[in-house]
Every structure is written in C-alpha cells, then in structure tokens.
Design an enzyme around this catalytic site. Structure first.
Site, PDB file in Angstrom:
ATOM      1  N   CYS A 229      51.231  47.779  36.437  1.00 50.72           N
ATOM      2  CA  CYS A 229      51.744  48.118  37.773  1.00 50.72           C
ATOM      3  C   CYS A 229      53.171  48.653  37.745  1.00 50.72           C
ATOM      4  O   CYS A 229      53.662  49.157  38.760  1.00 50.72           O
ATOM      5  CB  CYS A 229      51.642  46.913  38.694  1.00 50.72           C
ATOM      6  SG  CYS A 229      49.978  46.246  38.768  1.00 50.72           S
TER       7      CYS A 229
ATOM      8  N   HIS B 210      56.682  47.383  44.192  1.00 51.87           N
ATOM      9  CA  HIS B 210      55.256  47.346  43.873  1.00 51.87           C
ATOM     10  C   HIS B 210      54.551  46.536  44.955  1.00 51.87           C
ATOM     11  O   HIS B 210      55.004  45.472  45.359  1.00 51.87           O
ATOM     12  CB  HIS B 210      55.051  46.727  42.496  1.00 51.87           C
ATOM     13  CG  HIS B 210      53.614  46.462  42.194  1.00 51.87           C
ATOM     14  ND1 HIS B 210      52.639  47.406  42.434  1.00 51.87           N
ATOM     15  CD2 HIS B 210      52.976  45.367  41.715  1.00 51.87           C
ATOM     16  CE1 HIS B 210      51.467  46.885  42.096  1.00 51.87           C
ATOM     17  NE2 HIS B 210      51.650  45.665  41.657  1.00 51.87           N
TER      18      HIS B 210
ATOM     19  N   ASN C 165      46.667  46.128  46.406  1.00 53.65           N
ATOM     20  CA  ASN C 165      47.452  46.420  45.205  1.00 53.65           C
ATOM     21  C   ASN C 165      46.751  47.536  44.429  1.00 53.65           C
ATOM     22  O   ASN C 165      45.667  47.344  43.895  1.00 53.65           O
ATOM     23  CB  ASN C 165      47.553  45.134  44.371  1.00 53.65           C
ATOM     24  CG  ASN C 165      48.300  45.322  43.067  1.00 53.65           C
ATOM     25  OD1 ASN C 165      48.566  46.450  42.641  1.00 53.65           O
ATOM     26  ND2 ASN C 165      48.623  44.219  42.421  1.00 53.65           N
TER      27      ASN C 165
HETATM   28  N1  COA Z   1      40.472  32.861  50.066  1.00 53.83           N
HETATM   29  C1  COA Z   1      40.603  31.566  50.405  1.00 53.83           C
HETATM   30  N2  COA Z   1      41.171  30.662  49.578  1.00 53.83           N
HETATM   31  C2  COA Z   1      41.627  31.090  48.399  1.00 53.83           C
HETATM   32  C3  COA Z   1      41.536  32.427  48.004  1.00 53.83           C
HETATM   33  C4  COA Z   1      40.918  33.332  48.895  1.00 53.83           C
HETATM   34  N3  COA Z   1      40.787  34.639  48.606  1.00 53.83           N
HETATM   35  N4  COA Z   1      42.091  32.569  46.790  1.00 53.83           N
HETATM   36  C5  COA Z   1      42.510  31.345  46.436  1.00 53.83           C
HETATM   37  N5  COA Z   1      42.242  30.457  47.395  1.00 53.83           N
HETATM   38  C6  COA Z   1      42.515  29.033  47.426  1.00 53.83           C
HETATM   39  C7  COA Z   1      42.707  28.447  46.050  1.00 53.83           C
HETATM   40  O1  COA Z   1      41.473  28.154  45.457  1.00 53.83           O
HETATM   41  C8  COA Z   1      43.523  27.218  46.342  1.00 53.83           C
HETATM   42  O2  COA Z   1      42.646  26.206  46.791  1.00 53.83           O
HETATM   43  P1  COA Z   1      42.868  24.681  46.314  1.00 53.83           P
HETATM   44  O3  COA Z   1      44.208  24.317  46.856  1.00 53.83           O
HETATM   45  O4  COA Z   1      41.730  23.999  46.951  1.00 53.83           O
HETATM   46  O5  COA Z   1      42.839  24.758  44.823  1.00 53.83           O
HETATM   47  C9  COA Z   1      44.383  27.634  47.534  1.00 53.83           C
HETATM   48  O6  COA Z   1      43.757  28.806  48.085  1.00 53.83           O
HETATM   49  C10 COA Z   1      45.809  27.988  47.158  1.00 53.83           C
HETATM   50  O7  COA Z   1      45.741  28.776  45.987  1.00 53.83           O
HETATM   51  P2  COA Z   1      47.051  29.370  45.338  1.00 53.83           P
HETATM   52  O8  COA Z   1      46.673  30.097  44.095  1.00 53.83           O
HETATM   53  O9  COA Z   1      48.129  28.332  45.250  1.00 53.83           O
HETATM   54  O10 COA Z   1      47.435  30.398  46.471  1.00 53.83           O
HETATM   55  P3  COA Z   1      48.725  31.272  46.559  1.00 53.83           P
HETATM   56  O11 COA Z   1      49.429  31.009  47.805  1.00 53.83           O
HETATM   57  O12 COA Z   1      49.496  31.247  45.275  1.00 53.83           O
HETATM   58  O13 COA Z   1      48.084  32.730  46.705  1.00 53.83           O
HETATM   59  C11 COA Z   1      47.696  34.654  45.335  1.00 53.83           C
HETATM   60  C12 COA Z   1      47.274  33.231  45.669  1.00 53.83           C
HETATM   61  C13 COA Z   1      46.839  35.163  44.212  1.00 53.83           C
HETATM   62  C14 COA Z   1      47.523  35.499  46.573  1.00 53.83           C
HETATM   63  C15 COA Z   1      49.195  34.643  44.919  1.00 53.83           C
HETATM   64  O14 COA Z   1      49.416  33.635  43.960  1.00 53.83           O
HETATM   65  C16 COA Z   1      49.640  35.951  44.346  1.00 53.83           C
HETATM   66  O15 COA Z   1      49.698  36.948  45.029  1.00 53.83           O
HETATM   67  N6  COA Z   1      50.012  35.954  43.073  1.00 53.83           N
HETATM   68  C17 COA Z   1      50.443  37.171  42.403  1.00 53.83           C
HETATM   69  C18 COA Z   1      49.246  37.998  42.024  1.00 53.83           C
HETATM   70  C19 COA Z   1      49.614  39.414  41.703  1.00 53.83           C
HETATM   71  O16 COA Z   1      50.569  39.933  42.203  1.00 53.83           O
HETATM   72  N7  COA Z   1      48.844  40.029  40.839  1.00 53.83           N
HETATM   73  C20 COA Z   1      49.014  41.382  40.471  1.00 53.83           C
HETATM   74  C21 COA Z   1      50.209  41.560  39.646  1.00 53.83           C
HETATM   75  S1  COA Z   1      50.557  43.253  39.401  1.00 53.83           S
END
Ligand code: COA
Length: 311
Positions: free
Chosen positions: A108, A232, A262
């Site tokens: 990215c 990004h 993204n």
């Molecule tokens: N819908 C509903 N619930 C979801 C979900 C979805 N699409 N994805 C994850 N969850 C759940 C998880 O299972 C977790 O449940 P639990 O507490 O029962 O285990 C809960 O939501 C919280 O998960 P968590 O991973 O802590 O959420 P978060 O607030 O960190 O958000 C992302 C998750 C992936 C959106 C976030 O971490 C993120 O954006 N990370 C960076 C990813 C990124 O930028 N990638 C590309 C890089 S170039």
C-alpha cells in the site's frame, strides 16, 4: 532537476458492493463496518491492467501529452494480472507509450515509493514518466473472512510527471520497511490475504506519524503549514489517529475510503485526484502524502501543489 505534475486520472470498476451487500453473506453489519473502518462501499471488478490503462489514459489526456513522449512507466501494484510479464507491459502496449516500463511492489506504500523513484529518475535525466497505482485486491480477498472482506476494493490512479529545472514539486520524502513485521499482512502466491488487524493498526499509526515527521523535518516545514494530507485509505480511525498525533486537523485529510475501501497502491492517487477535483488545492499549497502497507513498508512525500496551466 525536479518534477512537476502535468496530469492525473483515476478509474474504478462499475460494480458497487455496499456493506449491506456484505451483510447477506458475512456475520457483520453496516453499523460495525462504518464505525470501525469508515467504509460504506467498495468497487469490485476489471483487471489490474484494465484499471491501470483507464487511469493512465485519463492522466495523459489531462496532461495533454502524446503517449509516445512518455519515457518510463512505473506501475505500483501488489496484485499484478500475471506473475510474468509485468502488468505494465500490457499498459505500455494498450496506451502506445514510449520508453520502458516496470511494476513496483511496495504494497500500500507503492504509489509513494513510485513517486520518489520517478522523481529520482527525472533528476537523472528522464523527461516524462507515467506513474500509476492500480489494484484488484478483490482477487486475493477471502470473501468468507469478515476480518478482511469488509476492507478491500479495486481501483486505479495515475499521474503524468515531467522533468523541470530547479527544485520541482517534491520537496522531501521518506521511505522505510520493517521486514520483521511481514507476517502481519501477507498473501502467498495463489492464496488469499491473511492479516492481524490489531497489530497492523498500531504499527500503521506509528509508521505514518514517524515517516511524516521525518519528511516535514527534512523540508523544514511545520505540521500546521500542511494544507492537505493524502493518507493511505485503510481505516478512518488510523487516519484520524495519525492526524491527531501529527497536530494536523482531521478535516485536512483527503478521504475516499467511504466509497472505495482500501485499494492499496491506488488509494493515495484516488484520494489526491478527488481532492483536486473538489477544488481543495491552490497554487503553493503543501500536500503531504503518507502511507503504510504490507512488508511493513511506509512512505511519505511532501509536495508543493502547482496548477499545471499556471507554469
Ligand atoms: N464485522 C463484525 N465484527 C467483526 C468484524 C466484522 N467485519 N471483524 C471483526 N469483528 C469482531 C472481531 O471478531 C472481534 O470480536 P471479539 O471481540 O468477539 O473477538 C471484534 O469485532 C473486535 O475486533 P478487533 O480486531 O479488535 O476490531 P478492531 O476495532 O481492531 O477493527 C480492523 C478491526 C481490521 C477494522 C482494524 O483492526 C484495522 O483496520 N486494522 C488495520 C487493517 C489494515 O489497515 N490493513 C491493511 C493495511 S494496508
């Protein structure tokens, strides 16, 4: 010698996939996706080559230059259409471009890596470069995994860059990579993306802030002098956290992720062109591009905006 931006263009597939569409096949909700990421919909379809060609064609038209005058094409992509040859070979043929062409994979951060590379090659003697970021992340997304399926989309964006005497529009930049973090976001050949979202989140904010600060320091520019940040487009919470730590007002960030998700190396040109089209930039404005991605890579570039016609 430096660079100036002559033209720009973007491309998105026609097919829109909304969060409500994803609710039908995944244990997720529009509310969760919007609150946790800021994404409302994404575009899916076409090939990386097709999106790169469409974006590149628009950039050439906007620049009003002949395709044969391009001496080098750099296609930043993490989702090439084939392992070999480079997808830029297809783009080169379809647009009847001049000179050479290669693909660049810095995930990215690819567009910023491409911009810094292009600037160096212009300084070294190239006259005109077409820089494209294009992706079809939908092809390496596991549509049954709610942790990743809600995040990604397809798209492309391009800039035509020209050699210019003097400093040019790229004032400073910073590129980096931490290969020890490569397992947090990966896709094996022929396989789908696997990601540790929480780990990436933390590291992304840190990387964007550090890299942006380094870039601003090199250019002797204070954060409050930055008119527009083009980050990004991964997660609105990452963008807001980075802006807060940098001391840049959140509303100075260019945002398209609500409509695109993204799109990896396409995300920065998509957001930049959206801001240009909305009239958010005037001559002399300082624009900070900053990204992070698998690797983990990061990259920032500070540009002084100049309307091509006013040169
Ligand atoms: N819908 C509903 N619930 C979801 C979900 C979805 N699409 N994805 C994850 N969850 C759940 C998880 O299972 C977790 O449940 P639990 O507490 O029962 O285990 C809960 O939501 C919280 O998960 P968590 O991973 O802590 O959420 P978060 O607030 O960190 O958000 C992302 C998750 C992936 C959106 C976030 O971490 C993120 O954006 N990370 C960076 C990813 C990124 O930028 N990638 C590309 C890089 S170039």
């Amino acid at each position: 010698m430096g660079m100036r931006i002559l033209g720009w263009g973007t491309a998105l597939p026609d097919k829109i996939v909304t969060n409500h569409d994803l609710e039908k096949t995944l244990d997720t909700s529009d509310k969760w996706i919007v609150e946790r990421t800021g994404i409302r919909e994404r575009r899916i379809g076409d090939s990386t080559g097709e999106l790169a060609i469409a974006a590149g064609r628009r950039a050439l038209q906007r620049a009003n230059v002949d395709a044969s005058s391009i001496e080098l094409t750099i296609l930043a992509t993490t989702t090439p259409d084939q392992t070999v040859p480079a997808t830029s070979a297809h783009v080169h043929e379809a647009l009847a471009l001049g000179g050479g062409a290669f693909d660049l994979n810095a995930a990215c951060s690819g567009f910023v890596y491409g911009l810094v590379t292009a600037n160096a090659l212009l300084d070294a003697g190239a006259k005109r470069i077409l820089l494209i970021g294009a992706e079809t992340l939908s092809r390496i997304t596991d549509w049954s995994d709610r942790n990743t399926a809600v995040l990604f989309g397809d798209g492309g964006g391009a800039l035509v860059l020209e050699r210019v005497a003097g400093e040019g529009q790229l004032l400073a930049s910073d590129l980096g990579i931490d290969g020890t973090a490569r397992s947090f976001l990966q896709s094996d050949i022929g396989a789908k993306i696997k990601m540790d979202g929480r780990e990436i989140f933390k590291r992304a904010v840190r990387a964007m802030v550090k890299s942006s600060e380094q870039t601003l320091k090199s250019a002797k520019v204070r954060a409050n002098e930055v008119k527009l940040v083009v980050p990004h487009q991964a997660n609105i919470r990452i963008i807001h956290a980075a802006c807060d730590r940098l001391g840049i007002a959140q509303d100075r960030a260019a945002i398209v992720l609500d409509r695109t998700g993204n799109t990896s190396s396409a995300s920065i040109p998509l957001a930049l062109v959206d801001a240009i089209d909305k009239g958010r930039l005037a001559d002399g404005d300082l624009v900070l591009l900053t990204g992070f991605g698998a690797g983990m890579t990061w990259g920032s570039a500070l540009i002084r905006w100049q309307e091509p016609t006013s040169k």
